[in-house]
Motif scaffolding. Structure first.
Motif, mmCIF file in Angstrom:
data_model
loop_
_atom_site.group_PDB
_atom_site.id
_atom_site.type_symbol
_atom_site.label_atom_id
_atom_site.label_comp_id
_atom_site.label_asym_id
_atom_site.label_seq_id
_atom_site.Cartn_x
_atom_site.Cartn_y
_atom_site.Cartn_z
ATOM 1 N N VAL A 242 1.178 -1.271 0.184
ATOM 2 C CA VAL A 242 0.038 -0.321 -0.329
ATOM 3 C C VAL A 242 0.998 1.051 -0.206
ATOM 4 O O VAL A 242 2.041 1.169 0.355
ATOM 5 C CB VAL A 242 -0.712 0.236 0.917
ATOM 6 C CG1 VAL A 242 -1.817 1.283 1.276
ATOM 7 C CG2 VAL A 242 -2.024 -0.752 1.486
ATOM 8 N N VAL A 244 1.460 5.496 0.941
ATOM 9 C CA VAL A 244 1.004 6.623 1.801
ATOM 10 C C VAL A 244 1.631 7.261 0.923
ATOM 11 O O VAL A 244 2.794 7.340 1.330
ATOM 12 C CB VAL A 244 0.548 6.195 2.956
ATOM 13 C CG1 VAL A 244 0.376 7.032 3.669
ATOM 14 C CG2 VAL A 244 -0.622 4.754 3.441
ATOM 15 N N VAL A 246 1.596 12.200 1.424
ATOM 16 C CA VAL A 246 0.740 13.641 1.868
ATOM 17 C C VAL A 246 -0.621 13.688 1.565
ATOM 18 O O VAL A 246 -1.373 14.510 2.120
ATOM 19 C CB VAL A 246 1.828 14.805 2.009
ATOM 20 C CG1 VAL A 246 2.785 14.311 2.977
ATOM 21 C CG2 VAL A 246 1.927 14.674 0.745
ATOM 22 N N GLU A 247 -0.740 13.289 0.436
ATOM 23 C CA GLU A 247 -1.806 13.087 -0.600
ATOM 24 C C GLU A 247 -2.572 12.285 -0.431
ATOM 25 O O GLU A 247 -3.215 11.486 -1.722
ATOM 26 C CB GLU A 247 -2.090 14.434 -1.000
ATOM 27 C CG GLU A 247 -2.078 15.964 -0.743
ATOM 28 C CD GLU A 247 -2.120 16.937 -1.753
ATOM 29 O OE1 GLU A 247 -2.952 16.181 -3.090
ATOM 30 O OE2 GLU A 247 -2.601 17.806 -1.671
ATOM 31 N N ARG A 248 -2.434 10.618 -0.614
ATOM 32 C CA ARG A 248 -2.543 9.793 -0.811
ATOM 33 C C ARG A 248 -2.565 8.656 0.352
ATOM 34 O O ARG A 248 -1.556 8.495 1.297
ATOM 35 C CB ARG A 248 -1.063 9.033 -1.744
ATOM 36 C CG ARG A 248 -2.026 8.239 -2.585
ATOM 37 C CD ARG A 248 -0.914 7.309 -3.138
ATOM 38 N NE ARG A 248 0.119 8.448 -3.877
ATOM 39 C CZ ARG A 248 -0.329 8.297 -5.995
ATOM 40 N NH1 ARG A 248 -1.099 7.851 -5.878
ATOM 41 N NH2 ARG A 248 0.303 9.743 -6.169
ATOM 42 N N LYS A 249 -3.701 8.451 0.471
ATOM 43 C CA LYS A 249 -4.218 7.197 1.365
ATOM 44 C C LYS A 249 -4.365 5.963 0.709
ATOM 45 O O LYS A 249 -5.919 5.547 0.405
ATOM 46 C CB LYS A 249 -5.272 7.463 2.545
ATOM 47 C CG LYS A 249 -5.150 6.654 3.480
ATOM 48 C CD LYS A 249 -4.542 6.324 4.944
ATOM 49 C CE LYS A 249 -4.527 6.266 5.655
ATOM 50 N NZ LYS A 249 -3.518 6.631 6.946
ATOM 51 N N GLY A 250 -3.843 4.997 0.797
ATOM 52 C CA GLY A 250 -3.670 3.308 0.611
ATOM 53 C C GLY A 250 -4.223 2.932 -0.383
ATOM 54 O O GLY A 250 -5.039 2.603 -1.440
ATOM 55 N N GLN A 251 -3.121 3.529 -1.269
ATOM 56 C CA GLN A 251 -3.237 2.955 -3.135
ATOM 57 C C GLN A 251 -2.817 1.812 -3.431
ATOM 58 O O GLN A 251 -1.583 1.265 -2.665
ATOM 59 C CB GLN A 251 -2.857 3.903 -4.001
ATOM 60 C CG GLN A 251 -2.989 3.533 -5.248
ATOM 61 C CD GLN A 251 -2.366 4.648 -6.390
ATOM 62 O OE1 GLN A 251 -2.805 6.244 -5.959
ATOM 63 N NE2 GLN A 251 -2.559 4.514 -7.651
ATOM 64 N N SER A 252 -3.509 0.472 -3.513
ATOM 65 C CA SER A 252 -2.526 -0.771 -3.084
ATOM 66 C C SER A 252 -2.180 -1.274 -4.761
ATOM 67 O O SER A 252 -2.416 -0.942 -5.992
ATOM 68 C CB SER A 252 -3.869 -1.419 -3.615
ATOM 69 O OG SER A 252 -4.481 -1.532 -1.990
ATOM 70 N N LEU A 269 1.271 12.985 -7.328
ATOM 71 C CA LEU A 269 0.889 14.014 -7.195
ATOM 72 C C LEU A 269 1.471 15.646 -7.312
ATOM 73 O O LEU A 269 2.466 15.493 -6.348
ATOM 74 C CB LEU A 269 -0.379 14.633 -6.333
ATOM 75 C CG LEU A 269 -1.495 12.841 -6.833
ATOM 76 C CD1 LEU A 269 -1.924 12.822 -4.625
ATOM 77 C CD2 LEU A 269 -2.635 13.175 -7.257
ATOM 78 N N TYR A 319 -0.368 10.892 6.083
ATOM 79 C CA TYR A 319 -1.463 11.406 5.515
ATOM 80 C C TYR A 319 -2.598 12.007 5.889
ATOM 81 O O TYR A 319 -2.555 12.502 6.805
ATOM 82 C CB TYR A 319 -2.531 10.669 4.676
ATOM 83 C CG TYR A 319 -3.555 11.124 3.666
ATOM 84 C CD1 TYR A 319 -3.521 11.246 2.476
ATOM 85 C CD2 TYR A 319 -4.621 10.862 4.536
ATOM 86 C CE1 TYR A 319 -4.851 10.938 1.715
ATOM 87 C CE2 TYR A 319 -5.862 10.641 3.807
ATOM 88 C CZ TYR A 319 -5.662 11.502 2.071
ATOM 89 O OH TYR A 319 -7.132 11.227 1.173
ATOM 90 N N LYS A 320 -2.325 13.437 5.366
ATOM 91 C CA LYS A 320 -3.613 14.706 5.604
ATOM 92 C C LYS A 320 -5.242 14.572 5.092
ATOM 93 O O LYS A 320 -5.295 15.084 4.042
ATOM 94 C CB LYS A 320 -2.925 16.320 5.543
ATOM 95 C CG LYS A 320 -2.315 16.316 6.790
ATOM 96 C CD LYS A 320 -2.110 16.307 7.906
ATOM 97 C CE LYS A 320 -1.183 16.532 9.285
ATOM 98 N NZ LYS A 320 -1.688 16.221 10.082
ATOM 99 N N PRO A 321 -5.618 13.738 5.769
ATOM 100 C CA PRO A 321 -7.394 14.105 4.926
ATOM 101 C C PRO A 321 -7.583 15.968 4.407
ATOM 102 O O PRO A 321 -7.553 16.335 5.575
ATOM 103 C CB PRO A 321 -8.260 12.771 5.581
ATOM 104 C CG PRO A 321 -7.584 12.104 6.732
ATOM 105 C CD PRO A 321 -5.594 13.122 7.370
ATOM 106 N N ARG A 322 -8.759 15.684 3.805
ATOM 107 C CA ARG A 322 -8.741 17.247 3.562
ATOM 108 C C ARG A 322 -10.304 17.200 3.688
ATOM 109 O O ARG A 322 -10.890 16.339 2.564
ATOM 110 C CB ARG A 322 -7.837 18.044 2.335
ATOM 111 C CG ARG A 322 -8.553 19.380 2.998
ATOM 112 C CD ARG A 322 -7.176 20.687 2.025
ATOM 113 N NE ARG A 322 -7.537 20.529 0.487
ATOM 114 C CZ ARG A 322 -6.832 19.978 -0.388
ATOM 115 N NH1 ARG A 322 -4.843 20.584 -0.332
ATOM 116 N NH2 ARG A 322 -7.041 19.994 -1.525
ATOM 117 N N ILE A 323 -10.897 17.984 4.261
ATOM 118 C CA ILE A 323 -12.960 17.699 4.467
ATOM 119 C C ILE A 323 -13.149 18.616 3.643
ATOM 120 O O ILE A 323 -12.732 20.481 4.426
ATOM 121 C CB ILE A 323 -12.973 17.697 5.997
ATOM 122 C CG1 ILE A 323 -13.130 16.221 6.703
ATOM 123 C CG2 ILE A 323 -14.815 17.316 5.520
ATOM 124 C CD1 ILE A 323 -12.991 16.495 7.647
#
Lengths: 329, 469
Positions: A242, A244, A246-252, A269, A319-323
């Protein structure tokens, strides 16, 4: 309490302000959670044990303002005993060579992922060949002292670069080992701001069937990178791979099977430029894949190999999710 | 949300919204009535005393009606009236009159017989005649083709588009004492008069028809149920039928005779005639005091529904992802997904948080991102009411849910869309006629710094359907 907080802020400041100055001369690095490097003897050219080329190259970077002598230490440098991987009987010899001087890093063959051409470029500063040696089993062997000025100065890193190559000379056993770049010959004392990297990582996965055992490697994404292509070998489909950032979470990403290569591409990115990716390798749950030795490398769209730093440049990417909240009409 | 308990006194009732002023400049102490606007002045009829030589009388010395014209001065006020077109008839009552919108044809009432003084007992009924403008003269006087000396035809009114001619008569077919009839212009000829029917015409008298640009046909009637004497009503053509007449409120109507309602086309300012001062008929000017904004916001619906997006995850290929995004919406509700939707019960401050679950290890990374969502109601006046109602039923309109933070409200003003208005936090309204009415709620603040009054407006359509009972 307040002082402790100030210290924490100061450490954070150092990590943010001087990301290239992170200090890890332990290979594999503490953030990588990899138990051992591994290099097999070349007899029979058997790759199914998890080594595609029976050779492994690592580079050490020493900040230019560090002038004192230093040492390269090898844990369990011999082949035999508790740590290493036996095939029939211990008959393997392994040669460690330290290079410095002009071309030790900048020679194009030095940056390859297969031992060929002038990959042993530069000035040979020290070499030693080991077979089975109980005195070194699970102990540290030390090369050095070395003068930092004997390395190849590389302006982009503001560092002197040294190279160490572990070559399988004979036999077919697996040599499990670690490195430490140290200021002292008898103990492991890191050099502030030093680092280590390779272009092809051959290592041992944990002997565990618990998914909480996660190994990481951290390819550095330089400017101009549009996409990367990862290639991995002989993973025995052991778990999950997987990515990960700063802008990618869990690309397989796909993992290879027994004695096989597999590869995949992944676009980069903008926010990932100038930072490290976190390649996470989760062990498979259930049937244990024992003594799983694996190989991985990454290249960019030009076919240039990317570095895996033991201490990730820019720190371990978080990783920083952005809402975003959008009112519904 | 504003919650108020309404004292009974705050509950308003819909009222007419005209102010009525007598016009002394047109009054003579005799009978002055039925003004219409033409050529920059007011044309009206009067039996005023002019001078012994010019004043027309019958054989008994009763003064006859003549048409007078009072031109507007620079201030827009009528000046001194002068006799209008003396050649329209001799020794006969003349007026009321109506002028086509091009100003070139005059329809006027006049006794059939003229040029000879008659006794009061002599039969000389009223007919309708036309005259054509010829420079400053009115010539080519012609009788209306449906005149019949045996019957009265009077009070002609030509619609602004020239398509309809209304008049009043006691001709055969009349339902009451005096009925309103209508002709249609067919290639320059008026069709046979049609009685407007029993919905409009009563057993009493209906006079002074006037078709306003709003589509309302105003008239006067002395039917029972009014304020007294003649009163002014209006009806409207809806789906081919005239609607039940609506009695105008005070002060347009009074206990005396009120008639000859004439409003300027496109507005609700105009003139009427009344003998409410017990001193003969006088001309009154009325002005519409109803406030109506030309541009008023539509009532916006409060929305408590949102879409939640994890923007960074959207950038990536999350097919076969090994992570799960778990939203905590701050009101106890949860949902999974890189995007999700949620509707809240109402306004408030909500702490949104996002957990990420590692599907490989089962580990939960808590509050990886958070967002403070403040939901506010739309800042606006709010009209609370049903959307539909039937004629004759009481519609209650309430402004208590208005959301106007920081506004010290001085007045809630309601324009009901039918030239009536009211004020109050809660008002009621009965629509006599079916149709779609655009209600405006205009909220005014008390004067703030510098005497500034803030006003906001919101509107809502109400569908009024005919009550079948």
């Amino acid at each position: 309490m307040r002082e402790t907080r100030y210290i924490h802020f100061f450490i954070l400041f150092l990590l943010v302000a001087f990301p290239l100055r992170v200090s890890s001369q332990e290979v594999p690095g503490p953030d990588e959670n990899i138990p051992f490097l591994i290099t097999f003897g070349p007899a029979g050219r058997v790759t199914s044990w998890g080594d595609d080329d029976f050779s492994q190259t690592f580079f050490f970077t020493i900040p230019k303002d560090y002038k004192d002598p230093f040492y390269i230490r090898i844990y369990d440098a011999d082949i035999g005993g508790k740590t290493d991987e036996l095939n029939n009987f211990w008959d393997t010899r392994m040669m460690y060579s330290v290079y410095g001087g002009k071309g030790c890093y900048t020679d194009p063959d030095a940056k390859g992922i297969t031992p060929g051409g002038n990959f042993k470029s530069g000035t040979l500063l020290a070499t030693r060949t080991f077979g089975m040696d109980n005195k070194l089993d699970e102990r540290w062997f030390t090369f050095g002292p070395f003068n930092p000025a004997d390395g190849e100065y590389y302006p982009k890193f503001s560092s002197n670069v040294f190279k160490i190559i572990c070559d399988g000379i004979s036999g077919d056993d697996g040599n499990l080992y670690r490195y430490f770049l140290s200021r002292r010959s008898d103990t492991n004392v890191p050099i502030q701001g030093a680092n280590a990297f390779t272009y092809e990582y051959t290592f041992r996965m944990w002997n565990n069937n618990d998914t909480s055992f996660v190994s990481h490697i951290y390819p550095y994404i330089d400017s101009g990178c549009i996409y990367i292509k990862q290639r991995n070998f002989d993973w025995d489909s052991d778990g999950d791979f997987v990515v990960v950032s700063v802008e990618r979470k869990g690309q397989s990403m796909p993992l290879s099977g027994e004695d096989q290569w597999t590869e995949s591409r992944m676009p980069i990115l903008d926010a990932e430029i100038g930072k490290s990716l976190d390649f996470r390798f989760y062990k498979k749950k259930g049937d244990l894949v024992r003594n799983n030795n694996v190989v991985i490398s990454v290249e960019n769209q030009y076919g240039e190999n990317l570095q895996f730093f033991s201490a990730p440049i820019g720190g371990v990417p978080v990783y920083k999710p952005r809402i975003k909240v959008v009112p519904k009409k | 949300m504003i919650l108020l308990v309404l004292p009974a006194g705050l509950r308003g009732q819909a009222k007419g919204a005209f102010e009525v002023y007598r016009m002394p400049e047109l009054s003579s102490g005799s009978d002055d009535m039925a003004p219409v606007i033409m050529s920059g002045g007011i044309l009206f009829c009067s039996n005023r005393k002019v001078n012994p030589f010019l004043t027309k009388k019958n054989l008994e010395g009763v003064r006859l009606y003549e048409l007078y014209f009072a031109p507007f001065n620079e201030e827009g006020k009528p000046g001194k009236p002068v006799l209008f077109a003396p050649n329209l008839g001799k020794d006969a009552n003349i007026g009321p009159a109506s002028v086509t919108s091009d100003g070139n044809t005059l329809y006027f009432t006049r006794n059939y017989l003229e040029g000879k003084k008659l006794k009061k007992t002599d039969s000389n009924k009223l007919g309708i005649f036309t005259a054509k403008r010829n420079g400053s003269q009115w010539t080519d006087i012609q009788p209306f083709e449906y005149n019949d000396p045996a019957y009265n035809l009077s009070f002609p009114f030509v619609s602004q588009d020239g398509r309809y001619l209304f008049f009043c008569s006691d001709m055969p077919g009349t339902l009451g004492k005096y009925d309103i009839y209508m002709c249609e212009n067919a290639d320059g000829k008026w069709t046979k008069p049609v009685n407007l029917g029993s919905t409009v015409n009563s057993p009493a008298a209906e006079i002074n028809p006037f078709l306003h640009s709003s589509g309302r046909l105003y008239f006067a009637s002395d039917r029972p149920g009014g304020f007294g004497g003649l009163d002014i009503y209006y009806t409207r053509l809806a789906f081919g039928s005239w609607t039940k007449p609506v009695l105008l409120d005070e002060p347009v109507n009074s206990e005396a005779d009120d008639f000859a309602f004439y409003a300027v086309q496109g507005s609700y300012d105009g003139y009427l005639s009344s003998n409410r001062r017990n001193n003969g008929d006088d001309i009154y000017r009325f002005t519409n005091t109803i406030i109506r904004w030309s541009v008023c916001d539509t009532l916006k619906k409060n929305s408590y529904c949102y879409e939640f997006i994890e923007e960074n995850a959207l950038k990536n290929d999350t097919t076969n992802t090994k992570f799960r995004w778990e939203w905590n919406f701050g009101d106890g509700a949860k949902a999974n997904g890189i995007t999700s939707e949620h509707c809240y019960a109402g306004p408030g401050l909500y702490d949104i948080s996002l957990d990420i679950v590692n599907l490989i290890t089962g580990g939960i990374e808590k509050r990886q991102a958070s967002y403070q969502l403040e939901i506010l109601d739309v800042e606006q006046p709010v009209i609370s009411s049903p959307d539909t109602i039937r004629t004759g039923e009481t519609l209650v309109l309430n402004a208590a849910k208005s959301n106007l933070p920081g506004m010290d409200v001085a007045r809630y003003y309601w324009n009901f869309g039918d030239e009536t208005a009211s004020s109050g936090l809660e008002v009621s309204k009965v629509y006599p006629l079916p149709g779609k009415y655009n209600i405006q709620l205009i909220v005014s603040s008390k004067p703030g710094a510098g005497g500034v009054v803030r006003e906001v407006c919101v509107c809502k359509d109400i569908e009024v359907t005919a009550n079948g009972n």
